[in-house]
Design a protein around this motif. Structure first.
Motif, mmCIF file in Angstrom:
data_model
loop_
_atom_site.group_PDB
_atom_site.id
_atom_site.type_symbol
_atom_site.label_atom_id
_atom_site.label_comp_id
_atom_site.label_asym_id
_atom_site.label_seq_id
_atom_site.Cartn_x
_atom_site.Cartn_y
_atom_site.Cartn_z
ATOM 1 N N ASP A 212 -31.186 -24.240 -16.382
ATOM 2 C CA ASP A 212 -30.355 -24.336 -17.577
ATOM 3 C C ASP A 212 -29.432 -25.555 -17.465
ATOM 4 O O ASP A 212 -29.108 -25.983 -16.363
ATOM 5 C CB ASP A 212 -29.515 -23.049 -17.625
ATOM 6 N N ARG A 287 -30.256 -9.004 -19.195
ATOM 7 C CA ARG A 287 -30.963 -9.335 -20.442
ATOM 8 C C ARG A 287 -31.690 -10.657 -20.256
ATOM 9 O O ARG A 287 -31.497 -11.348 -19.258
ATOM 10 C CB ARG A 287 -29.916 -9.484 -21.549
ATOM 11 N N ASP A 290 -30.574 -17.172 -22.653
ATOM 12 C CA ASP A 290 -30.670 -17.997 -23.849
ATOM 13 C C ASP A 290 -30.072 -19.355 -23.499
ATOM 14 O O ASP A 290 -28.880 -19.407 -23.192
ATOM 15 C CB ASP A 290 -29.894 -17.317 -24.991
ATOM 16 N N GLU A 292 -33.147 -19.889 -21.791
ATOM 17 C CA GLU A 292 -34.266 -19.742 -20.848
ATOM 18 C C GLU A 292 -35.482 -19.084 -21.502
ATOM 19 O O GLU A 292 -36.635 -19.492 -21.278
ATOM 20 C CB GLU A 292 -33.853 -18.888 -19.644
HETATM 21 N N1 GLY Z 1 -28.363 -19.464 -20.327
HETATM 22 C C1 GLY Z 1 -27.441 -18.614 -19.693
HETATM 23 C C2 GLY Z 1 -27.420 -17.233 -20.175
HETATM 24 O O1 GLY Z 1 -28.262 -16.787 -20.934
HETATM 25 O O2 GLY Z 1 -26.525 -16.499 -19.773
#
Ligand code: GLY
Ligand code: AMP
Length: 427
Positions: A212, A287, A290, A292
């Motif tokens: 990320d 979870r 995001d 990713e």
């Molecule tokens: N991209 C980091 C998260 O989803 O926490």
């Protein structure tokens, strides 16, 4: 079968896209969804902070499977509530989601189960903080316990600034809400890897690894964001390292949660720092990540719904995941001013041309569809995602598609994947 997806971001659009590809799925319903999801799925309004509203919606729709995207509904117990009503739902219970919702719980759990992580102290007042920081060498990491969308972590260059940060967290001046616990932690150095796996409460199945880019500015500068881009290649982790992480981090976490009476089913997202003394857990998320998920799911060749159902039914060991070799990348287009203040309601152009670039999927995050026009509706607006045989090619495709898109104030980082492209393979 009908599948209900709770959430409204790029992650949920990617989930909706992958779920709709399953030949077993006849209908995808998104709540609340976004402009992109509204183009292919039925979207229903719901407040993700309102547990009763989510339960009412699921009881009315009676989906064969509900998939929960963000952490907030998980921490409110939406999985427990739907299960009690006989509904099948993918995600951890409220108790299992504490791996994400309480950093203090996660650190103490890691210690109980001898899973590698930074040295730490959980403190409930400033006196405890002052005592704890005496033994840490700066920089010192100070974290608020609770869900703060990545804003609850402060890297402090000195003991003095660490004390001030803890003071700000306890008083509520830093995050607008007073923290009841603060974690003081050793600063770790290395490359970060997002290691996500599915779990049915007993078994774990890794997804392809991702990296990320959390900072707003090129060269990883400026304030933290929800994530400005991500890439996935097999080269991020070699098979021996993947095996080590599974054996020493992911599997003991799932086994430990089951042994404590709170089995973890869903996606276990291990945020890892690859340090000189091996991988260390920075954080857990309960979870999908995001952005990713956007980069990971374009590499999934097997049926996502089969895999999610296998987690719900305890059949993960018999349900292998298949991935495309090669690489993928997701570049996020954000509103001008993000992660600070930004305007919304601005028309977006070029989406159709972008989608025509081979191998590209444009996942929507903060968008809304009004009278046939796609408008911006959030900080992170789009995740332009591409898969290809190599990372360089995946990035070329994503940036080629991005060049077609425009809205007033649009910003994106032009250096996603730069670290991997510069790296020579280690042998
Ligand atoms: N991209 C980091 C998260 O989803 O926490
Ligand atoms: P977290 O929400 O705990 O993942 O923290 C957010 C970000 O802060 C991580 O992705 C890291 O970049 C950074 N971070 C968190 N903990 C540490 C640590 N102990 N050492 C260095 N950086 C950290």
């Amino acid at each position: 079968m009908k599948v209900l997806i709770l959430g409204s971001g790029g992650r949920e659009h990617a989930l909706a896209w992958a779920i709709a590809r399953s030949p077993r799925v006849t209908e995808v319903v998104c709540a609340p969804g976004n402009g992109g999801m509204a183009q292919t799925a039925r979207c229903l309004p719901v407040d993700l902070k309102d547990l009763d509203a989510m339960v009412r919606l699921a009881e009315t729709e009676r989906p064969a499977l509900t998939v929960v995207g963000p952490e907030l509904p998980l921490s409110l117990g939406v999985v427990d509530a739907l299960r009690e009503r006989g509904l099948r739902v993918f995600g951890p219970t409220r108790a299992a989601a504490m791996l994400e919702s309480s950093k203090g719980f996660a650190k103490q759990f890691l210690e109980r189960h001898h899973i590698p992580t930074a040295n730490y102290a959980v403190c409930t007042n400033l006196v405890e903080v002052e005592k704890a920081i005496d033994i840490f060498h700066p920089p010192i990491v100070v974290k608020a316990d609770g869900l703060f969308a990545g804003k609850g972590v402060i890297i402090c260059p000195s003991r003095q600034t660490a004390t001030e940060a803890a003071q700000g967290l306890f008083s509520g001046t830093l995050l607008g809400e007073a923290a009841s616990q603060v974690v003081v932690e050793e600063f770790l150095e290395g490359d970060e890897v997002s290691f996500l796996c599915l779990s049915d409460g007993v078994h774990v199945a890794p997804l392809v690894p991702a990296q990320d880019h959390k900072r707003i500015g090129e060269g990883d500068t400026g304030p933290n964001t929800g994530g400005m881009g991500v890439y996935s290649t097999d080269a991020l982790l070699d098979p021996a390292m993947t095996e080590w992480i599974l054996r020493h981090i992911a599997a003991p976490t799932v086994t430990g949660m089951a042994a404590e009476g709170t089995p973890f089913t869903g996606v276990l997202y291990c945020g890892l720092m690859m340090t000189a003394r091996g991988p260390q857990v920075l954080e857990f998320n309960a979870r999908f990540g995001d952005p990713e998920t956007q980069a990971i799911l374009v590499r999934l060749e097997s049926d996502l719904v089969d895999a999610l159902e296998a987690c719900v039914d305890g059949r993960l060991a018999e349900t292998p995941l298949r991935w495309s070799a090669g690489a993928s990348a997701c570049v996020v287009a954000s509103s001008g001013g993000y992660p600070g203040n930004y305007a919304t309601g601005l028309p977006i152009s070029g989406l159709a041309a972008a989608a025509h670039v081979p191998g590209v999927e444009v996942f929507h995050a903060g968008t809304a569809l009004k009278n046939g026009q796609m408008l911006t509706a959030g900080g992170r607006v789009l995740g332009v995602t591409a898969a290809a045989d190599s990372l360089a090619e995946a990035l070329d495709r994503a940036y080629q598609a991005m060049a077609e898109i425009a809205f007033e104030g649009m910003y994106y980082r032009r250096d996603i994947g730069h670290r991997a492209l510069k790296q020579k393979p280690v042998s």
